[in-house]
Every structure is written in C-alpha cells, then in structure tokens.
Design an enzyme around this catalytic site. Structure first.
Site, PDB file in Angstrom:
ATOM      1  CG  ASP A   1      -2.532   8.933   9.910  1.00  0.00           C
ATOM      2  OD1 ASP A   1      -1.498   8.274   9.828  1.00  0.00           O
ATOM      3  OD2 ASP A   1      -3.563   8.533  10.477  1.00  0.00           O
TER       4      ASP A   1
ATOM      5  CD1 TRP B   1      -0.024  -0.926   3.353  1.00  0.00           C
ATOM      6  CD2 TRP B   1      -0.108   1.294   3.240  1.00  0.00           C
ATOM      7  NE1 TRP B   1       0.494  -0.439   4.527  1.00  0.00           N
ATOM      8  CE2 TRP B   1       0.444   0.919   4.494  1.00  0.00           C
ATOM      9  CE3 TRP B   1      -0.249   2.659   2.968  1.00  0.00           C
ATOM     10  CZ2 TRP B   1       0.845   1.856   5.446  1.00  0.00           C
ATOM     11  CZ3 TRP B   1       0.151   3.584   3.922  1.00  0.00           C
ATOM     12  CH2 TRP B   1       0.691   3.186   5.143  1.00  0.00           C
TER      13      TRP B   1
ATOM     14  CG  HIS C   1       5.357   6.132  15.822  1.00  0.00           C
ATOM     15  ND1 HIS C   1       4.120   5.892  15.288  1.00  0.00           N
ATOM     16  CD2 HIS C   1       5.167   7.082  16.772  1.00  0.00           C
ATOM     17  CE1 HIS C   1       3.219   6.660  15.873  1.00  0.00           C
ATOM     18  NE2 HIS C   1       3.833   7.393  16.768  1.00  0.00           N
TER      19      HIS C   1
ATOM     20  CG  LEU D   1      12.422   6.814   7.519  1.00  0.00           C
ATOM     21  CD1 LEU D   1      12.783   6.207   8.861  1.00  0.00           C
ATOM     22  CD2 LEU D   1      13.547   7.697   7.007  1.00  0.00           C
ATOM     23  CG  HIS D   2       6.177   6.198   8.353  1.00  0.00           C
ATOM     24  ND1 HIS D   2       6.668   4.905   8.471  1.00  0.00           N
ATOM     25  CD2 HIS D   2       5.330   6.355   9.405  1.00  0.00           C
ATOM     26  CE1 HIS D   2       6.135   4.320   9.528  1.00  0.00           C
ATOM     27  NE2 HIS D   2       5.319   5.175  10.121  1.00  0.00           N
TER      28      HIS D   2
END
Lengths: 330, 330
Positions: free
Chosen positions: B198, B168, B261, B269-270
C-alpha cells in the site's frame, strides 16, 4: 506499544496502577511539597544511566527507558506535550526556523521553540520493580484463532483455573464503591446494568468519551456465553445506554461505537461505549465486536458465538497464549 | 483528525496529494535551494495571522492552522518530532526539570530541553486553496446503519451515479503501472489477485507493514456483493497472500491482520494485510471485517452480506452521508 493508561482487569492488583496513583496524588500534591523541583536545585535525571529503551512511539512522541538512578532500578517515561492553541502566536514569533524543502506552494521547516513553550512530561518510577519494567516493555502480539473446541479445552479451563477476582465489579453493582460515578442504572436483576465512565476517560471533553455498561447478571463470562436467550438483555443495554448518553452528554447514537471485547479484560459481561472517531485502545477489528452485529448474529443463529472460530490478539506475556502454544495451536 | 498520509481512492485526483508531493520533492531539494532558512534570515512565520485551528491531536502532538501569510491564505502544520534514543543522554543532562507530583516511588516532572534537542516539524502551504483548508479540517464522523434495502435504494445508486474511475486498479492488473512493485501474483482470472505494498507503507520497517491484494475479477464491488460462490476466491487470497508475505518478509500469519473495508475506498474487491499491533487507519471495528470471519459467515449463510444491516462511519463531507440524510435515515 506500552499503555500508560489505567486499565482495570480481573486481577485486583491492577488497581494499584500508576495512572490511578497519579490521579489520587494530585490532591496530595496541593499541600505544596517540593513544588520547585528538586530540593537542592539539582537535575535528578543528570545521573540517570540508560540500560535499555523499553518502547517508544514515533507517532505519540513517547519513550520508555529502563536504567539506574543513584544505583537503583528506575523507569523514566518521556512524553512531548500537546501543541496548545494558546501558545501558537508566541511560538510563531519567538522561534527559530530553518528551511528544509521548498517546492511550489509547499515548504517544510525545522522549528526551535523557546524551551518554556515546548516542554516534555517526565514520569520517574524509582525504585522500579521487575513488574514495572515488564509492564512498560513493548510486547509482541500474536493472532490466535480459537475454535469452539479450543474454547472448551484451552480457554475455559484457563479462565477457571485463574479464578480471577471480579470483586471490584461486584462492589460497583452493590454500591460499595464508585456509586457517585454511576451515570445510569437499570436495577433489573435479569436485564439491568450499571453505566459508568471508564477510568481511561478523564471526563473533561467528549472527544474521548468512554463508558462501560456492566450487567447485573453475574453468570455471563463473555461473548462466548451469549445465546439468543440474552437478546433482551443486549437490546436493553444498547437502547438504554444510548438514551442515557444522549441525555447526560448530548451525544446521539450516530456518534457512538458500542461494542464488546473478545477476549475481555475481565470475565463479567460488559459493553463499551466510546465516541466514534476516538481511536480508543481495543476498538480494532481483532478485539471489538459491535453490539448491533452481535444482536443480529444471535437473531439468525442462537448459537453463533458458541460455535464460531474467534480471532483475537494476545500479548507475548499473556498466560492464555502459553496455553495455546503448549497445545500446539500457534 | 486530518490525515496527512497518501490514500488512493476512486477519484484519481487524490493522487495529487500532499504527502506524495513532499515525497516527490525530496529530490528536488538536493540541489540546495534556500538551505539556510529564509533568504533574509527573517522568520517567515512571525507575520502569520491565525484565522482558525483546523484540527489538532493531543495524542500525536500535531496542530493544523489556517491563517494569513503576507496577505495570502496559508495552512501551517506543526508536529513535534519523535524522541530519539540518540539524544537521550544529552536531554537528561542538559535540561531543566521542575517537580510536579511526588508520591512513594512515583514522581512526575516538567522538562525543558535545549531547543536543538526538541524541534518541531513545520509544513507551510501558501497560497492555500479552499481545497487545502477543507482537507485539513477536522471532520465529524457519523455512524450509518445500512440495511439491505438501504444498500439497494441509497448506496448502490450512489456508487453507480458517481461512476468512480478505478482505472488505476486496471493499470496495475494489466501491468501498465507499478508492475515493479508487485510482491506476488496469481494470474488466474477467476481466483487470482495481485499483491502489492500500500502507498501508506514506506517499506522501511515491518512495524507498519501494509499490503493490498487486488482481485483480477472485476465485477465484485465490495463485501455486499460476496456470496458463497466467492469462497474459493477468498480462501485463495487468504492462503496465498499469507504464504507470499511469509516468504518475502518472514512474517507468519499470527502477525497479520487480514481484512476488508466496508465501505471501501474504491469499489473493486481488495483485501488489506497489515501487521498486527500496527494501528493502521481503518482497522477499527466500524470499518474492518476480518477475512476469516467473512469466510465463516458465507459458509454458514451464502447471503450473509446481502441481507445484513452493515454499520460504518462516514465523514461529514461524504456524498453518501448526504444521501442517507436526504432519505431520513440519520
């Protein structure tokens, strides 16, 4: 959002705080004055004229309202009550349901419960001062990035000029107050500390366990003052604090969040112990620093906290924020 | 506490989530089936037999109950409604008040409001599967302290064995999905990223603003993989992310909490951008790492995140927790 909970700060005035007052008065109330509501049977709020909504929370189902009551300034706080397991079966049988949405296995309804099963808690402050109104007003917050130079030129002079009193802390350390609340003490003047429940914790359940360890050493204002010299002190607090909580409350270290605040509420070094999973006020990444991280950072760099740029959030009415603004730092 | 909000995870199954379903069905509902509650006028909940309370929140005034409805497994969720400013004057005039405590300028009351001014929202899942019951069950959390060795010997093999799909994420990066939701993109394959809201944010108000920046680079699983080599990427995300949010939403950097997080929900990675003051899930010190701190730490120690012991919280049903337990680390 506005905070109804008791919080102790530098300013000893803050101890004249509402939650503390209600706590104190719970016993006063036992003698039975006015148990059955208003003397005349009149609903005192029917004459309340709303001026403005100071703040509200859709998540917590609270609203803080400023207005007039019999021509006096008043603050009225409404909060819906928690849903109790004991009342569930009566709620299920005695309520009116209206279907909202149905799809497959999912349906939603609006439920109207009998009023006695669905109360609100009301708090009235009347006459309310300007200070009360300000206290309950929703405050914007701003993120400040404080360099090491900013600390020296802005924050430190501000702390010193305010010469905040931490007399209430010394009273605890000297057993002049709250000695019956102490959960654990290591009396060593260099490495020792006193561990006691935070005022926010009613001690009725472990879900929101909240204790504070206050160092006997008096010359450490905050995280900014810490160097590797303080590692034995920090390790002692972590180790003995965890042990004391396990012994007293049966809660192991894997259930605890142990951290310092920056900025702290008062400038005498203290460490927060809260139950993991309890969203304690001030446990967010913009204010909390895990003690284990602090210890690691000081191990690898003795001046870590003296040299870092530290980010924290300040409320619009915080004097320190004005100092940063005046210095053109925001 | 149980989370009703939509959260995207490694596992694409998670998209078959309850909140999303209700969202989807809001339009189905327009065609008016069963608008007036139960067909027979009968209160469907009057026959509900409680088996157990799965979880509740005194703060949020919610309760999640498992039980039987017409001999089928069911989950019933009750949530009190927020207090609306519009209904205040009617609540003040039409309710019954009972005095609880009075002292000086402070009084507290219990208020019983007319039922139509004080509803609850009810969600019924029936028949409910074991998965539903587990989903709404309160989960204990445990703090794990992962050393660099633990990461290599426990966490990394676990991540690799699960071979979680992040298809996704690739769909977003390749514009095969959600391209209309993109707020900003830097297409550079090494330094670039896609910024989009988000799922938790309904985009109706800025109070709970929540955006995610997803890197175009695909080989960075988490904070643990970051070294000083990635500083240009991190600085690019911080700088351009802040600029894009200012331009699109008028919100300056001093109103933002920008963080990663650890552990993340998915291993690509975000970076999270949330409104300061919004208590977003996962902004606590046991999971969130401010991007500015990450950048500073990598500046002073290129291998900071490769060598540190990292603390984080895992739910009792998390497979990774079992791995740590099996290794005797808890």
């Amino acid at each position: 959002m506005a905070d109804i909970s008791t919080k102790r700060e530098n300013n000893p005035e803050a101890s004249d705080d509402f939650s503390q007052r209600t706590k104190k008065t719970k016993t006063d109330h036992e003698d039975g004055q006015g148990e059955n509501g208003e003397e005349s049977g009149k609903n005192v709020l029917s004459g309340f004229q709303t001026t403005t909504v100071l703040s509200d929370s859709a998540r917590e189902k609270t609203i803080f309202v400023h207005g007039k009551l019999a021509e006096q300034n008043a603050v009225v706080i409404l909060e819906k009550t928690p849903i109790s397991e004991d009342t569930l079966s009566e709620i299920f049988t005695a309520s009116t349901l209206t279907l909202d949405i149905r799809n497959d296995i999912y349906s939603t309804y609006r439920l109207q419960a009998p009023p006695h099963l669905n109360e609100m808690k009301v708090t009235v402050v009347c006459p309310a001062t300007e200070k009360h109104v300000k206290k309950y007003q929703r405050q914007e917050s701003f993120l400040v990035e404080e360099t090491a130079d900013d600390y020296q030129s802005i924050t430190l002079p501000f702390i010193q000029k305010q010469s905040f009193s931490v007399q209430w802390v010394y009273n605890i350390l000297e057993k002049k107050a709250e000695s019956e609340r102490i959960v654990f003490e290591d009396p060593d003047p260099k490495l020792g500390f006193v561990l006691l429940p935070d005022f926010k914790w009613d001690q009725k359940q472990l879900d929101n366990l909240y204790l504070i360890a206050i160092t006997h050493r008096r010359n450490i204002k905050s995280l900014r003052d810490l160097t590797s010299e303080h590692l034995p002190l920090l390790q002692n607090i972590l180790q003995k604090g965890k042990e004391a909580i396990l012994q007293r409350y049966g809660l192991p270290a894997s259930k605890l969040r142990v951290y310092l605040h920056y900025q702290p509420s008062y400038y005498h070094l203290h460490v927060h112990f809260t139950k993991l999973g309890y969203e304690a006020p001030g446990c967010g990444v913009e204010r909390a620093h895990l003690l284990t991280d602090v210890i690691q950072n000081l191990h690898s760099d003795p001046d870590y906290y003296k040299t870092r740029t530290m980010s924290f959030s300040l409320r619009a009415d915080d004097g320190l924020l004005s100092q940063f603004k005046e210095a053109g730092k925001l």
